[in-house]
Design a protein around this motif. Structure first.
Motif, PDB file in Angstrom:
ATOM      1  N   SER A  24       0.835  -1.199   0.000  1.00  0.00           N
ATOM      2  CA  SER A  24       0.000   0.000   0.000  1.00  0.00           C
ATOM      3  C   SER A  24       0.876   1.257   0.000  1.00  0.00           C
ATOM      4  N   GLY A  27       3.529   3.259  -4.362  1.00  0.00           N
ATOM      5  CA  GLY A  27       2.526   3.547  -5.377  1.00  0.00           C
ATOM      6  C   GLY A  27       2.961   4.759  -6.176  1.00  0.00           C
ATOM      7  N   LEU A  28       1.971   5.477  -6.651  1.00  0.00           N
ATOM      8  CA  LEU A  28       2.277   6.664  -7.450  1.00  0.00           C
ATOM      9  C   LEU A  28       3.121   7.657  -6.664  1.00  0.00           C
ATOM     10  N   GLY A  29       2.956   7.641  -5.339  1.00  0.00           N
ATOM     11  CA  GLY A  29       3.735   8.553  -4.495  1.00  0.00           C
ATOM     12  C   GLY A  29       5.221   8.387  -4.726  1.00  0.00           C
ATOM     13  N   ASN A  30       5.672   7.151  -4.836  1.00  0.00           N
ATOM     14  CA  ASN A  30       7.106   6.913  -4.998  1.00  0.00           C
ATOM     15  C   ASN A  30       7.584   7.202  -6.410  1.00  0.00           C
ATOM     16  N   TYR A 107      -6.177  10.350  -7.220  1.00  0.00           N
ATOM     17  CA  TYR A 107      -5.212   9.260  -7.436  1.00  0.00           C
ATOM     18  C   TYR A 107      -5.637   8.454  -8.669  1.00  0.00           C
ATOM     19  N   TYR A 225       2.446  11.082   2.590  1.00  0.00           N
ATOM     20  CA  TYR A 225       1.805  10.461   1.441  1.00  0.00           C
ATOM     21  C   TYR A 225       2.432   9.108   1.140  1.00  0.00           C
ATOM     22  N   SER A 226       3.760   9.113   1.063  1.00  0.00           N
ATOM     23  CA  SER A 226       4.440   7.922   0.604  1.00  0.00           C
ATOM     24  C   SER A 226       4.358   6.784   1.622  1.00  0.00           C
ATOM     25  N   SER A 228       2.057   6.377   3.715  1.00  0.00           N
ATOM     26  CA  SER A 228       0.633   6.210   4.068  1.00  0.00           C
ATOM     27  C   SER A 228       0.371   6.528   5.548  1.00  0.00           C
ATOM     28  N   MET A 231      -3.485   8.683   7.672  1.00  0.00           N
ATOM     29  CA  MET A 231      -4.724   8.447   6.935  1.00  0.00           C
ATOM     30  C   MET A 231      -5.375   7.163   7.417  1.00  0.00           C
ATOM     31  N   ILE A 233      -4.606   4.254   7.666  1.00  0.00           N
ATOM     32  CA  ILE A 233      -4.268   2.955   7.081  1.00  0.00           C
ATOM     33  C   ILE A 233      -3.464   2.107   8.071  1.00  0.00           C
ATOM     34  N   SER A 323      -2.468   0.376  -4.611  1.00  0.00           N
ATOM     35  CA  SER A 323      -2.618   1.472  -3.649  1.00  0.00           C
ATOM     36  C   SER A 323      -4.032   2.030  -3.659  1.00  0.00           C
ATOM     37  N   ALA A 326      -6.216  -0.183  -1.713  1.00  0.00           N
ATOM     38  CA  ALA A 326      -6.054  -0.019  -0.253  1.00  0.00           C
ATOM     39  C   ALA A 326      -6.774   1.234   0.233  1.00  0.00           C
ATOM     40  N   LEU A 327      -6.659   2.307  -0.558  1.00  0.00           N
ATOM     41  CA  LEU A 327      -7.318   3.568  -0.162  1.00  0.00           C
ATOM     42  C   LEU A 327      -8.841   3.410  -0.155  1.00  0.00           C
TER      43      LEU A 327
HETATM   44  N1  PFF Z   1       1.512   5.558  -0.220  1.00  0.00           N
HETATM   45  C1  PFF Z   1       0.861   5.521  -1.497  1.00  0.00           C
HETATM   46  C2  PFF Z   1       1.748   6.083  -2.543  1.00  0.00           C
HETATM   47  O1  PFF Z   1       2.870   6.486  -2.221  1.00  0.00           O
HETATM   48  O2  PFF Z   1       1.347   6.110  -3.690  1.00  0.00           O
HETATM   49  C3  PFF Z   1      -0.436   6.278  -1.446  1.00  0.00           C
HETATM   50  C4  PFF Z   1      -1.376   5.543  -0.594  1.00  0.00           C
HETATM   51  C5  PFF Z   1      -1.817   4.314  -0.998  1.00  0.00           C
HETATM   52  C6  PFF Z   1      -1.756   5.975   0.607  1.00  0.00           C
HETATM   53  C7  PFF Z   1      -2.643   3.562  -0.222  1.00  0.00           C
HETATM   54  C8  PFF Z   1      -2.587   5.247   1.406  1.00  0.00           C
HETATM   55  C9  PFF Z   1      -3.007   4.024   0.977  1.00  0.00           C
HETATM   56  F1  PFF Z   1      -3.814   3.304   1.692  1.00  0.00           F
END
Ligand code: PFF
Length: 457
Positions: A24, A27-30, A107, A225-226, A228, A231, A233, A323, A326-327
């Protein structure tokens, strides 16, 4: 999930927890967000600030959230309520729980861009994608962006609705290692382009003269963000964690894995920017479009550009899909728990919110471009609202809960269950009592100040 009469599911092994948390987190964050922020906010100095924050602030928040989850065996709203019933606890829990619902629509818009690129590569359009104006032309095209967004969003919601995350988790457990290998290959190729070394230097060597407050603010938002964080999670994941896993070592694994992939993505994209533009500041500050502009240029210059493009965007697509699942899953399960809705009803309502908010972001660079919210296009606004305003508030709520209500000693007890070690206990205590709230206050202040035009982001 707060249905205590049912046996709560749990991770069967520590590896299961780490893979799920990493799946999770990565994802796009990285791959998409980290490189453009690093390019924009100072390169090496951004990376240094980011690493320091991950090791201190990020570490503290992951430990705190997982411990709260494991203590209460509940997802965020229930976990907060476990400690008290007044409005502050409610607000803290809800703040954590609502954030995924606001992130997942935009996202998915970016997920739609990825899907579009993937399909275009499959059609052999590698050269067209590498043209300078392709990306800006695409995102301002309105209806096509909306359709790709819908495709991505409906795929996510379809999977949630059918409840087959396990299948996806199994897919992601081989996709993730593949992503690492591919990213490493592309990074090596990118770094070996003529002129790319200046980019490696820009990304890895800190230059103090490039430091600004925005470096810290952006790095902190990216860290939330990266990893998680803030939020809800990790509270939920913690609640599935058995007592004999070490929270501390699981945290270290997740941090290392997530950060490694972000650095690899930086090494893929930033040297390529230098190779193709000579480090033009305009390109370095390109923002969200960076990955979509730079990567196609690299692929076009490779002999096997179409194949590389397909594999790359396929893997980014999977990272984004796991990701976004998971969100959405977290948003759906909060609705099920708190309102007693069926899974079907919760999925449909979450999907409706996602389609509504996502459409604003999808059309925000095209037909709705003239509409600005506090000076930003919709997608940027939702990104800003969640990362720079709501996540700091949620993190502040968690710090207050730990320091004022639960007490750091009870967190330490939770961590040291079954003889597990808590080596960085002092760092944790200091961070959660003093530095985390202070940092969080800084981000909030800077965000509000920038909206009011006192400082520029
Ligand atoms: N951490 C994920 C990213 O870097 O893309 C974003 C994210 C995904 C946040 C899933 C929370 C989550 F549950």
């Amino acid at each position: 999930m707060n249905n205590d009469s049912k046996k709560r599911s749990s991770f069967s092994s520590k590896l299961g927890f780490i893979l799920s948390a990493a799946g999770s987190a990565v994802g796009l964050g990285n791959i998409w967000r980290f490189p453009y922020l690093a390019a924009k906010y100072g390169g090496g100095i951004f990376l240094l600030v980011y690493l320091l924050l991950v090791l201190t602030f990020g570490y503290t928040m992951i430990v705190a959230e997982s411990a709260i989850g494991r203590m209460t065996k509940k997802s965020p709203v229930g976990a907060y309520r476990h400690f008290g019933k007044d409005w502050m606890f409610r607000a803290g829990g809800w703040m954590n729980a609502v954030i995924p619902l606001l992130i997942v629509p935009y996202y998915s818009v970016i997920g739609g861009w990825v899907l579009k690129y993937l399909v275009a590569y499959c059609h052999g359009e590698a050269q067209a994608l590498a043209a300078d104006s392709y990306f800006s032309g695409f995102i301002s095209s309105g209806l096509p962006v909306e359709l790709w967004f819908l495709l991505f969003a409906l795929t996510t919601m379809g999977i949630i609705y059918m409840g087959v995350q396990n299948g996806i988790e199994r897919v992601s457990s081989f996709m993730m290692p593949l992503l690492v290998v591919l990213a490493a290959v592309i990074a090596v190729y990118s770094m070996s382009r003529p002129g790319a070394l200046a980019g490696v230097r820009y990304f890895l060597v800190p230059d103090l003269s490039r430091f600004s407050w925005m470096t810290v603010v952006a790095a902190m938002g990216q860290m939330f963000y990266s990893l998680s964080i803030a939020m809800g999670i990790l509270v939920t994941f913690g609640s599935y964690m058995k007592d004999d896993f070490s929270i501390e070592s699981a945290t270290e694994n997740v941090e290392t894995f997530d950060t490694m992939i972000a650095i690899l993505a930086g090494l893929m994209i930033i040297p390529a920017v230098f190779a193709f533009s000579g480090g033009d500041p305009g390109v370095l500050k390109a923002g969200p479009s960076l990955m979509f502009i730079t990567m196609p240029k690299i692929f076009a210059s490779m002999g096997f550009g179409t194949g590389a493009g397909i594999i790359f965007f396929l893997l980014v697509f999977f990272a984004a899909l796991t990701s976004s699942i998971a969100l959405s899953e977290s948003a759906v399960s909060t609705c099920e728990d708190e309102f007693g809705w069926s899974r079907k009803k919760a999925s449909i309502i979450v999907a409706a919110v996602m389609l509504l908010l996502g459409t604003l972001s999808a059309l925000g660079y095209g037909p709705l471009a003239m509409v600005r919210v506090v000076g930003m296009q919709f997608l940027d606004f939702f990104d800003f609202l969640t990362n720079s305003v709501m996540m700091p508030l949620a993190a502040m709520a968690t710090c207050l809960l730990v320091v004022r209500v639960i007490g750091v000693d009870r967190i330490a007890e939770e961590l040291m269950k079954n003889g597990a070690k808590f080596r960085r206990r002092r760092v944790f205590n200091f961070m959660i009592k003093y530095l985390c709230p202070f940092f969080v206050a800084i981000i909030l202040f800077s965000s509000v100040a920038s909206v009011l035009g006192w400082i520029s982001i």
